[in-house]
Write an enzyme that holds these catalytic residues in place. Structure first.
Site, PDB file in Angstrom:
ATOM      1  N   LYS A  13      37.838 -86.538   6.114  1.00  0.00           N
ATOM      2  CA  LYS A  13      38.145 -85.868   4.963  1.00  0.00           C
ATOM      3  C   LYS A  13      36.782 -85.530   4.300  1.00  0.00           C
ATOM      4  O   LYS A  13      36.060 -84.436   4.001  1.00  0.00           O
ATOM      5  CB  LYS A  13      39.170 -86.031   4.071  1.00  0.00           C
ATOM      6  CG  LYS A  13      40.722 -86.416   4.733  1.00  0.00           C
ATOM      7  CD  LYS A  13      41.501 -86.700   3.550  1.00  0.00           C
ATOM      8  CE  LYS A  13      41.369 -88.072   3.193  1.00  0.00           C
ATOM      9  NZ  LYS A  13      41.364 -89.092   3.772  1.00  0.00           N
ATOM     10  N   ARG A  88      48.357 -86.919  -2.840  1.00  0.00           N
ATOM     11  CA  ARG A  88      48.623 -88.099  -2.009  1.00  0.00           C
ATOM     12  C   ARG A  88      50.258 -88.508  -2.109  1.00  0.00           C
ATOM     13  O   ARG A  88      50.448 -89.345  -1.515  1.00  0.00           O
ATOM     14  CB  ARG A  88      47.767 -89.493  -2.449  1.00  0.00           C
ATOM     15  CG  ARG A  88      46.727 -89.681  -1.490  1.00  0.00           C
ATOM     16  CD  ARG A  88      45.901 -90.805  -1.898  1.00  0.00           C
ATOM     17  NE  ARG A  88      45.430 -91.278  -1.083  1.00  0.00           N
ATOM     18  CZ  ARG A  88      43.900 -91.384  -0.724  1.00  0.00           C
ATOM     19  NH1 ARG A  88      43.215 -90.511  -1.497  1.00  0.00           N
ATOM     20  NH2 ARG A  88      43.546 -91.990   0.079  1.00  0.00           N
ATOM     21  N   ARG A 127      31.995 -97.706   8.835  1.00  0.00           N
ATOM     22  CA  ARG A 127      31.413 -96.749   7.954  1.00  0.00           C
ATOM     23  C   ARG A 127      30.596 -97.260   7.045  1.00  0.00           C
ATOM     24  O   ARG A 127      30.671 -98.447   6.658  1.00  0.00           O
ATOM     25  CB  ARG A 127      32.679 -96.082   7.101  1.00  0.00           C
ATOM     26  CG  ARG A 127      32.124 -95.078   6.081  1.00  0.00           C
ATOM     27  CD  ARG A 127      33.175 -94.550   5.299  1.00  0.00           C
ATOM     28  NE  ARG A 127      34.229 -95.068   5.058  1.00  0.00           N
ATOM     29  CZ  ARG A 127      35.543 -94.835   4.616  1.00  0.00           C
ATOM     30  NH1 ARG A 127      35.650 -93.417   4.534  1.00  0.00           N
ATOM     31  NH2 ARG A 127      36.493 -95.394   4.123  1.00  0.00           N
ATOM     32  N   ARG A 161      32.232 -99.992   1.378  1.00  0.00           N
ATOM     33  CA  ARG A 161      33.334 -99.929   0.433  1.00  0.00           C
ATOM     34  C   ARG A 161      33.993-101.216   0.442  1.00  0.00           C
ATOM     35  O   ARG A 161      34.214-101.738   1.622  1.00  0.00           O
ATOM     36  CB  ARG A 161      34.022 -98.786   0.472  1.00  0.00           C
ATOM     37  CG  ARG A 161      33.685 -97.496   0.050  1.00  0.00           C
ATOM     38  CD  ARG A 161      34.461 -96.280   0.254  1.00  0.00           C
ATOM     39  NE  ARG A 161      35.748 -96.365   0.351  1.00  0.00           N
ATOM     40  CZ  ARG A 161      36.707 -95.399   0.609  1.00  0.00           C
ATOM     41  NH1 ARG A 161      35.995 -94.274   0.789  1.00  0.00           N
ATOM     42  NH2 ARG A 161      37.949 -95.480   0.745  1.00  0.00           N
ATOM     43  N   ARG A 172      46.240 -99.555   3.313  1.00  0.00           N
ATOM     44  CA  ARG A 172      46.005 -98.146   3.087  1.00  0.00           C
ATOM     45  C   ARG A 172      46.619 -97.381   3.893  1.00  0.00           C
ATOM     46  O   ARG A 172      46.991 -96.175   3.618  1.00  0.00           O
ATOM     47  CB  ARG A 172      44.284 -98.012   3.160  1.00  0.00           C
ATOM     48  CG  ARG A 172      43.755 -98.587   1.877  1.00  0.00           C
ATOM     49  CD  ARG A 172      42.176 -98.448   2.098  1.00  0.00           C
ATOM     50  NE  ARG A 172      41.592 -97.273   2.431  1.00  0.00           N
ATOM     51  CZ  ARG A 172      40.185 -97.209   2.875  1.00  0.00           C
ATOM     52  NH1 ARG A 172      39.726 -98.349   3.140  1.00  0.00           N
ATOM     53  NH2 ARG A 172      39.712 -96.116   3.090  1.00  0.00           N
TER      54      ARG A 172
HETATM   55  P1  AP5 Z   1      35.238 -90.079   6.511  1.00  0.00           P
HETATM   56  O1  AP5 Z   1      34.768 -88.761   6.175  1.00  0.00           O
HETATM   57  O2  AP5 Z   1      34.533 -91.025   5.354  1.00  0.00           O
HETATM   58  O3  AP5 Z   1      36.736 -90.393   6.200  1.00  0.00           O
HETATM   59  P2  AP5 Z   1      37.782 -89.961   5.071  1.00  0.00           P
HETATM   60  O4  AP5 Z   1      38.959 -89.105   5.770  1.00  0.00           O
HETATM   61  O5  AP5 Z   1      37.030 -89.486   3.698  1.00  0.00           O
HETATM   62  O6  AP5 Z   1      38.211 -91.447   4.862  1.00  0.00           O
HETATM   63  P3  AP5 Z   1      38.366 -92.443   3.214  1.00  0.00           P
HETATM   64  O7  AP5 Z   1      38.634 -93.843   3.842  1.00  0.00           O
HETATM   65  O8  AP5 Z   1      37.450 -92.136   2.338  1.00  0.00           O
HETATM   66  O9  AP5 Z   1      39.861 -91.762   3.053  1.00  0.00           O
HETATM   67  P4  AP5 Z   1      40.700 -92.437   1.912  1.00  0.00           P
HETATM   68  O10 AP5 Z   1      41.804 -91.501   1.718  1.00  0.00           O
HETATM   69  O11 AP5 Z   1      41.297 -93.912   2.403  1.00  0.00           O
HETATM   70  O12 AP5 Z   1      39.825 -93.000   0.657  1.00  0.00           O
HETATM   71  P5  AP5 Z   1      39.697 -92.211  -0.713  1.00  0.00           P
HETATM   72  O13 AP5 Z   1      38.241 -92.499  -1.282  1.00  0.00           O
HETATM   73  O14 AP5 Z   1      40.230 -91.075  -0.929  1.00  0.00           O
HETATM   74  O15 AP5 Z   1      34.898 -90.708   7.723  1.00  0.00           O
HETATM   75  C1  AP5 Z   1      35.360 -92.207   8.101  1.00  0.00           C
HETATM   76  C2  AP5 Z   1      34.204 -92.605   9.158  1.00  0.00           C
HETATM   77  O16 AP5 Z   1      34.509 -91.832  10.384  1.00  0.00           O
HETATM   78  C3  AP5 Z   1      32.829 -92.330   8.757  1.00  0.00           C
HETATM   79  O17 AP5 Z   1      32.019 -93.436   8.972  1.00  0.00           O
HETATM   80  C4  AP5 Z   1      32.303 -91.042   9.562  1.00  0.00           C
HETATM   81  O18 AP5 Z   1      31.168 -90.882  10.002  1.00  0.00           O
HETATM   82  C5  AP5 Z   1      33.355 -91.204  11.011  1.00  0.00           C
HETATM   83  N1  AP5 Z   1      33.877 -89.954  11.318  1.00  0.00           N
HETATM   84  C6  AP5 Z   1      34.349 -88.743  10.690  1.00  0.00           C
HETATM   85  N2  AP5 Z   1      34.929 -87.941  11.509  1.00  0.00           N
HETATM   86  C7  AP5 Z   1      34.493 -88.387  12.882  1.00  0.00           C
HETATM   87  C8  AP5 Z   1      34.790 -87.858  14.034  1.00  0.00           C
HETATM   88  N3  AP5 Z   1      35.651 -86.670  14.148  1.00  0.00           N
HETATM   89  N4  AP5 Z   1      34.613 -88.588  15.192  1.00  0.00           N
HETATM   90  C9  AP5 Z   1      34.325 -89.861  14.895  1.00  0.00           C
HETATM   91  N5  AP5 Z   1      33.903 -90.341  13.721  1.00  0.00           N
HETATM   92  C10 AP5 Z   1      34.242 -89.840  12.759  1.00  0.00           C
HETATM   93  O19 AP5 Z   1      40.688 -93.254  -1.567  1.00  0.00           O
HETATM   94  C11 AP5 Z   1      40.417 -94.644  -1.628  1.00  0.00           C
HETATM   95  C12 AP5 Z   1      41.511 -95.276  -2.696  1.00  0.00           C
HETATM   96  O20 AP5 Z   1      41.510 -94.519  -3.895  1.00  0.00           O
HETATM   97  C13 AP5 Z   1      42.818 -95.149  -2.235  1.00  0.00           C
HETATM   98  O21 AP5 Z   1      43.182 -96.281  -1.339  1.00  0.00           O
HETATM   99  C14 AP5 Z   1      43.675 -95.116  -3.562  1.00  0.00           C
HETATM  100  O22 AP5 Z   1      43.773 -96.566  -4.247  1.00  0.00           O
HETATM  101  C15 AP5 Z   1      42.739 -94.474  -4.538  1.00  0.00           C
HETATM  102  N6  AP5 Z   1      43.056 -93.121  -4.538  1.00  0.00           N
HETATM  103  C16 AP5 Z   1      42.144 -91.868  -4.347  1.00  0.00           C
HETATM  104  N7  AP5 Z   1      42.915 -90.891  -4.505  1.00  0.00           N
HETATM  105  C17 AP5 Z   1      44.142 -91.131  -4.898  1.00  0.00           C
HETATM  106  C18 AP5 Z   1      45.461 -90.345  -5.473  1.00  0.00           C
HETATM  107  N8  AP5 Z   1      45.407 -88.917  -5.102  1.00  0.00           N
HETATM  108  N9  AP5 Z   1      46.522 -91.043  -5.676  1.00  0.00           N
HETATM  109  C19 AP5 Z   1      46.352 -92.650  -5.667  1.00  0.00           C
HETATM  110  N10 AP5 Z   1      45.350 -93.136  -5.343  1.00  0.00           N
HETATM  111  C20 AP5 Z   1      44.203 -92.607  -5.030  1.00  0.00           C
END
Ligand code: AP5
Length: 220
Positions: A13, A88, A127, A161, A172
């Site tokens: 994402k 979410r 990552r 992270r 997660r």
């Molecule tokens: P990347 O692009 O970083 O993936 P992502 O989907 O953004 O992953 P996140 O881990 O950031 O998502 P998340 O939803 O768990 O975290 P968030 O920060 O929102 O890609 C991942 C890796 O894969 C990279 O190394 C990339 O290079 C590689 N890659 C990408 N595409 C690829 C492909 N096609 N092929 C191969 N490799 C690829 O949330 C963190 C925490 O915050 C949550 O756990 C929660 O506690 C809290 N939080 C955030 N938002 C909310 C909400 N709305 N409600 C409640 N809690 C929340």
């Protein structure tokens, strides 16, 4: 244009939202980044969110809804935004619909990146990102050209992270399947949901997203 990018942790994402942000001149709104900034700044929200995030659980709906409501009211969101990590839960999705309805507008596109759980663990554990500009890399699939230096801005502030440890990743993924996956049928019933194969190479994913959005999105 108002877009929601959905998908499990590690689906890509953030990677894709950054590309779309540039191509469509809209703002990427990552609730994960906002919460990490709040934790780093030691705000009240950050203090409440820190332990929850480290446990791989979801931060409460009231905090997230208030955060997004305030953020989308800012002037830089006027041209549109791409939500990355929000909504979410079904309660967050309903609150977002109500917020936009109150402004006389609605979502243009909700896109799900579908990726197998096994691939997600490998993606997340490799990552790292630039602490200065947020560019995302991967040890095997997308390493920076020079080790420890960001390709995009030249910073040497490379970060991993704390919630990317294996046991937290499992929590997660569980939170995603239990609490977030139910928003997929919610949007499908509204007729706005499109699904992209997130297992494909990242440039292919970008191409598929561009097709849905009706704009060419350059792979950077
Ligand atoms: P990347 O692009 O970083 O993936 P992502 O989907 O953004 O992953 P996140 O881990 O950031 O998502 P998340 O939803 O768990 O975290 P968030 O920060 O929102 O890609 C991942 C890796 O894969 C990279 O190394 C990339 O290079 C590689 N890659 C990408 N595409 C690829 C492909 N096609 N092929 C191969 N490799 C690829 O949330 C963190 C925490 O915050 C949550 O756990 C929660 O506690 C809290 N939080 C955030 N938002 C909310 C909400 N709305 N409600 C409640 N809690 C929340």
């Amino acid at each position: 244009m108002k877009i929601v990018l959905l998908g499990p942790p590690g689906a890509g994402k953030g990677t894709q939202a950054k590309r779309i942000e540039k191509a469509l001149n809209v703002v990427q709104l990552s609730t994960g980044d906002m919460l990490r900034a709040a934790v780093a700044a030691g705000t009240d929200v950050g203090k409440r969110a820190k332990a929850v995030m480290e446990a791989g659980k979801l931060v409460s709906d009231d905090i997230l809804i208030a955060m997004i409501e305030a953020r989308i009211a800012e002037p830089d969101c006027k041209n549109g935004f791409i939500l990355d990590g929000f909504p979410r839960t079904v309660a967050q999705a309903q609150a977002l619909d109500a917020m936009l309805k109150g402004k006389g507008t609605k979502l243009d596109s909700v896109i799900e990146l579908a990726v197998d759980d096994a691939a997600l663990v490998a993606r997340i554990s490799g990552r790292y990102s630039c602490g200065a500009c947020g560019a995302v890399y991967h040890d095997q699939t997308k390493p920076s050209k020079a080790e420890g230096v960001c390709d995009a801005c030249g910073s040497t502030k490379i970060v991993r992270r704390p919630d990317d440890k294996a046991d937290t990743v499992a929590a997660r993924l569980k939170a995603y399947h239990d609490q977030t996956a139910p928003i997929i049928p919610y949007y499908r019933e509204q007729g706005v949901l499109k699904t992209v194969d997130g297992m494909a190479d990242m440039d292919q994913v970008t191409k598929a997203l561009g097709k849905i959005l009706g704009r060419e999105v350059p792979a950077v």
